[in-house]
Write a protein that holds these residues in place. Structure first.
Motif, PDB file in Angstrom:
ATOM      1  N   THR A  75       0.768  -1.006   0.174  1.00 17.12           N
ATOM      2  CA  THR A  75       0.036  -0.285  -0.088  1.00 17.12           C
ATOM      3  C   THR A  75       1.029   1.268   0.083  1.00 17.12           C
ATOM      4  O   THR A  75       2.094   1.222   0.174  1.00 17.12           O
ATOM      5  CB  THR A  75      -1.096   0.134   1.319  1.00 17.12           C
ATOM      6  OG1 THR A  75      -0.067  -0.039   2.448  1.00 17.12           O
ATOM      7  CG2 THR A  75      -1.944  -1.289   1.346  1.00 17.12           C
ATOM      8  N   TRP A  89      -2.453   4.227   4.994  1.00 20.86           N
ATOM      9  CA  TRP A  89      -1.945   3.210   4.039  1.00 20.86           C
ATOM     10  C   TRP A  89      -3.095   2.496   3.330  1.00 20.86           C
ATOM     11  O   TRP A  89      -3.813   1.700   3.943  1.00 20.86           O
ATOM     12  CB  TRP A  89      -1.099   2.152   4.932  1.00 20.86           C
ATOM     13  CG  TRP A  89       0.081   2.919   5.614  1.00 20.86           C
ATOM     14  CD1 TRP A  89       0.090   3.346   6.684  1.00 20.86           C
ATOM     15  CD2 TRP A  89       1.506   3.214   4.898  1.00 20.86           C
ATOM     16  NE1 TRP A  89       1.320   3.839   6.982  1.00 20.86           N
ATOM     17  CE2 TRP A  89       2.076   3.738   5.900  1.00 20.86           C
ATOM     18  CE3 TRP A  89       1.667   3.006   3.642  1.00 20.86           C
ATOM     19  CZ2 TRP A  89       3.340   4.284   5.568  1.00 20.86           C
ATOM     20  CZ3 TRP A  89       3.114   3.334   3.410  1.00 20.86           C
ATOM     21  CH2 TRP A  89       3.846   4.049   4.434  1.00 20.86           C
ATOM     22  N   LEU A  90      -3.094   2.963   1.832  1.00 18.97           N
ATOM     23  CA  LEU A  90      -4.421   2.528   1.099  1.00 18.97           C
ATOM     24  C   LEU A  90      -3.656   1.727  -0.158  1.00 18.97           C
ATOM     25  O   LEU A  90      -2.679   2.065  -0.512  1.00 18.97           O
ATOM     26  CB  LEU A  90      -5.085   3.625   0.838  1.00 18.97           C
ATOM     27  CG  LEU A  90      -5.864   4.431   2.062  1.00 18.97           C
ATOM     28  CD1 LEU A  90      -6.782   5.363   1.275  1.00 18.97           C
ATOM     29  CD2 LEU A  90      -6.523   3.317   2.819  1.00 18.97           C
ATOM     30  N   ALA A  91      -4.452   0.810  -0.651  1.00 22.50           N
ATOM     31  CA  ALA A  91      -4.080   0.241  -1.879  1.00 22.50           C
ATOM     32  C   ALA A  91      -4.846   1.217  -3.193  1.00 22.50           C
ATOM     33  O   ALA A  91      -5.784   1.514  -2.878  1.00 22.50           O
ATOM     34  CB  ALA A  91      -4.443  -1.303  -2.019  1.00 22.50           C
ATOM     35  N   ALA A 113      -7.846  -1.838   3.375  1.00 20.87           N
ATOM     36  CA  ALA A 113      -6.998  -1.237   2.632  1.00 20.87           C
ATOM     37  C   ALA A 113      -7.570  -0.115   1.737  1.00 20.87           C
ATOM     38  O   ALA A 113      -6.899   0.368   0.683  1.00 20.87           O
ATOM     39  CB  ALA A 113      -6.048  -2.373   1.375  1.00 20.87           C
ATOM     40  N   SER A 128      -9.747  -0.044   8.125  1.00 23.76           N
ATOM     41  CA  SER A 128      -8.330   0.806   8.047  1.00 23.76           C
ATOM     42  C   SER A 128      -8.538   1.495   9.387  1.00 23.76           C
ATOM     43  O   SER A 128      -7.532   2.035   9.793  1.00 23.76           O
ATOM     44  CB  SER A 128      -8.480   1.813   7.140  1.00 23.76           C
ATOM     45  OG  SER A 128      -9.666   2.826   7.417  1.00 23.76           O
TER      46      SER A 128
END
Length: 231
Positions: free
Chosen positions: A26, A40-42, A67, A99
């Protein structure tokens, strides 16, 4: 955003370092509708989903809800940041936290304490990383809270929980029990099919940026509701 799938929690031991997995797959980015918060992301769901299955050694696991910043959670987070009096000095539960977006918003709005609950085996690490990135402290439980009476907290927040049946009915019954115990129940929902049509008071409506990776529209109409004891 994951609840009532106890088998997944048993697989967490097969992930040697969930935090390292998250950091490797991510990137840290601002939440579109609540840019004060970074997570924190995809960028894409399918590749990460496959990597998650590989890490757990299991096919058919739930999507990596942790995510992504889902529309209901974004709307609820925005509302808490703009209405801090709703949680300031109070205890909060972020149910099916994913998240931890809503819990982070609650703490930034002045909550005394926030417990994030999610049974996805990656969520504890994801929420820990996201809390650290935003300078807040969040508690966490991987317990399936639907198996017991709701905890005694001042406010329960639930974003994007009415996305499938029959689980939506179980969640609604549990939230009504929490309301009867005295908790204020706040829900963020982008007009999902199984959102109840009665029993909620509308607090706000937003046009929330999202992605075709997650939704059928790039801008999702999202509403924030309070469970109404008159409903």
């Amino acid at each position: 955003m994951t609840f009532c799938q106890p088998s997944l929690t048993q697989q967490s031991a097969s992930v040697a370092d969930p935090a390292a997995f998250i950091l490797a797959n991510t990137r840290h980015q601002a939440v579109p509708h609540a840019p004060e918060i970074g997570l924190w992301l995809a960028d894409e769901v399918t590749p990460l989903w496959r990597l998650t299955e590989e890490a757990l050694g299991e096919l058919g696991v739930a999507p990596p809800f942790w995510a992504f910043a889902w529309a209901g959670g974004q709307g609820l987070a925005r509302w808490l940041l703009d209405n801090p009096q709703e949680v300031a000095g109070r205890t909060v539960l972020d149910f099916a936290a994913g998240s931890g977006l809503v819990g982070i918003a609650a703490m930034k709005a002045g909550a005394a304490q926030c417990l994030c609950a999610d049974i996805d085996p990656f969520c504890q690490a994801a929420i820990g990383l996201n809390a650290q990135a935003n300078g807040v402290q969040l508690d966490f439980t991987a317990d399936d809270l639907l198996q017991a009476a709701p905890p005694q907290v001042d406010v329960i927040c639930a974003g994007d929980v009415f996305y499938e049946q029959p689980m939506s009915g179980r969640v609604l019954d549990w939230l009504r029990q929490a309301d009867a115990q005295g908790s204020r129940v706040l829900v963020g929902d982008p007009m999902r099919t199984y959102f109840p049509r009665t029993g909620f008071a509308l607090l706000a409506e937003y046009a929330v940026p999202t992605t075709r990776e997650l939704e059928d529209q790039e801008i999702k109409r999202t509403r924030v509701w309070a469970l109404s004891r008159d409903g």
